[in-house]
Design a protein around this motif. Sequence first.
Motif, PDB file in Angstrom:
ATOM      1  N   UNK A  94       0.811  -1.166  -0.071  1.00  0.00           N
ATOM      2  CA  UNK A  94      -0.102  -0.125   0.044  1.00  0.00           C
ATOM      3  C   UNK A  94       0.827   1.286   0.042  1.00  0.00           C
ATOM      4  N   UNK A  95       0.219   2.360  -0.661  1.00  0.00           N
ATOM      5  CA  UNK A  95       0.919   3.698  -0.769  1.00  0.00           C
ATOM      6  C   UNK A  95       0.805   4.285   0.787  1.00  0.00           C
ATOM      7  N   UNK A  96       1.881   4.776   1.150  1.00  0.00           N
ATOM      8  CA  UNK A  96       1.487   5.623   2.452  1.00  0.00           C
ATOM      9  C   UNK A  96       1.093   6.843   2.219  1.00  0.00           C
ATOM     10  N   UNK A  97       0.391   7.479   2.801  1.00  0.00           N
ATOM     11  CA  UNK A  97      -0.440   8.818   2.621  1.00  0.00           C
ATOM     12  C   UNK A  97       0.442   9.847   2.921  1.00  0.00           C
ATOM     13  N   UNK A  98       0.586  10.892   2.173  1.00  0.00           N
ATOM     14  CA  UNK A  98       1.292  12.047   2.336  1.00  0.00           C
ATOM     15  C   UNK A  98       0.323  13.223   2.865  1.00  0.00           C
ATOM     16  N   UNK A  99      -0.838  12.874   2.961  1.00  0.00           N
ATOM     17  CA  UNK A  99      -1.728  14.200   3.410  1.00  0.00           C
ATOM     18  C   UNK A  99      -1.277  14.606   4.831  1.00  0.00           C
ATOM     19  N   UNK A 108      10.155   2.346 -17.378  1.00  0.00           N
ATOM     20  CA  UNK A 108      10.794   1.859 -16.239  1.00  0.00           C
ATOM     21  C   UNK A 108       9.813   0.993 -15.449  1.00  0.00           C
ATOM     22  N   UNK A 109       8.545   0.879 -15.833  1.00  0.00           N
ATOM     23  CA  UNK A 109       7.733   0.315 -15.102  1.00  0.00           C
ATOM     24  C   UNK A 109       6.945   1.154 -13.993  1.00  0.00           C
ATOM     25  N   UNK A 110       6.098   0.325 -13.210  1.00  0.00           N
ATOM     26  CA  UNK A 110       5.187   0.897 -12.400  1.00  0.00           C
ATOM     27  C   UNK A 110       5.987   1.607 -11.139  1.00  0.00           C
ATOM     28  N   UNK A 111       5.576   2.449 -10.523  1.00  0.00           N
ATOM     29  CA  UNK A 111       6.153   3.351  -9.509  1.00  0.00           C
ATOM     30  C   UNK A 111       6.181   2.687  -8.120  1.00  0.00           C
ATOM     31  N   UNK A 171       5.306   5.632  -3.280  1.00  0.00           N
ATOM     32  CA  UNK A 171       5.807   6.856  -3.804  1.00  0.00           C
ATOM     33  C   UNK A 171       7.276   7.130  -3.133  1.00  0.00           C
ATOM     34  N   UNK A 172       7.622   6.641  -1.998  1.00  0.00           N
ATOM     35  CA  UNK A 172       8.892   6.850  -1.282  1.00  0.00           C
ATOM     36  C   UNK A 172       9.910   6.275  -1.885  1.00  0.00           C
ATOM     37  N   UNK A 173       9.604   5.222  -2.789  1.00  0.00           N
ATOM     38  CA  UNK A 173      10.687   4.655  -3.476  1.00  0.00           C
ATOM     39  C   UNK A 173      10.676   5.108  -5.066  1.00  0.00           C
ATOM     40  N   UNK A 174       9.969   6.081  -5.341  1.00  0.00           N
ATOM     41  CA  UNK A 174       9.492   6.410  -6.677  1.00  0.00           C
ATOM     42  C   UNK A 174      10.568   7.262  -7.356  1.00  0.00           C
ATOM     43  N   UNK A 175      10.366   7.529  -8.491  1.00  0.00           N
ATOM     44  CA  UNK A 175      11.365   8.309  -9.233  1.00  0.00           C
ATOM     45  C   UNK A 175      10.668   9.174 -10.185  1.00  0.00           C
ATOM     46  N   UNK A 184      12.354  13.195   1.617  1.00  0.00           N
ATOM     47  CA  UNK A 184      12.040  13.016   0.119  1.00  0.00           C
ATOM     48  C   UNK A 184      12.152  14.097  -0.748  1.00  0.00           C
ATOM     49  N   UNK A 185      12.967  14.319  -1.812  1.00  0.00           N
ATOM     50  CA  UNK A 185      13.055  15.485  -2.866  1.00  0.00           C
ATOM     51  C   UNK A 185      13.020  14.831  -4.381  1.00  0.00           C
ATOM     52  N   UNK A 186      12.234  15.713  -5.161  1.00  0.00           N
ATOM     53  CA  UNK A 186      11.989  15.115  -6.446  1.00  0.00           C
ATOM     54  C   UNK A 186      11.734  16.312  -7.391  1.00  0.00           C
ATOM     55  N   UNK A 187      11.772  16.103  -8.750  1.00  0.00           N
ATOM     56  CA  UNK A 187      11.294  17.272  -9.573  1.00  0.00           C
ATOM     57  C   UNK A 187       9.703  16.774  -9.823  1.00  0.00           C
ATOM     58  N   UNK A 188       8.848  17.964 -10.019  1.00  0.00           N
ATOM     59  CA  UNK A 188       7.455  17.557 -10.173  1.00  0.00           C
ATOM     60  C   UNK A 188       7.416  17.685 -11.696  1.00  0.00           C
ATOM     61  N   UNK A 189       6.630  16.606 -12.213  1.00  0.00           N
ATOM     62  CA  UNK A 189       6.430  16.627 -13.666  1.00  0.00           C
ATOM     63  C   UNK A 189       7.653  16.560 -14.686  1.00  0.00           C
TER      64      UNK A 189
END
Length: 125
Positions: free
Chosen positions: A2-7, A34-37, A40-44, A73-78
Amino acid sequence: SPVTSVAGMPVLLANPRIALSTGSVFAAWDGVDRGPLGDWSNGRNDLEAPASVLVPAIAGLIAWLAARPGATFARMSGSGATVYAIGTDAAGPALQSAASASAWSPSPGSASRSAARPSIRFPGG
């Protein structure tokens, strides 16, 4: 799994204020699926690498955000150029204090395309 909520988790947004077109990012992307994400905390973000080549300040901002106290967690949006950091519940005050643009110092070469300071915002803060 399950995906952990970020709310309710604090988030810090930053933009290097350097123009970046979606078309140029997709043109630079290798197109590999590269397949399903999954979680989210292990996403890309597969567009992060080509966007960072086009605007090196993106990688610098992501690294800067990731180093903020409490950021998990830090990433680029879109397709960029806005980036974000998500923190623990207790990290809200630290992330909010990091929202001072004067606190960011670019990595070598990242400011070469623009002398402007990044726009850094703490939504709701």
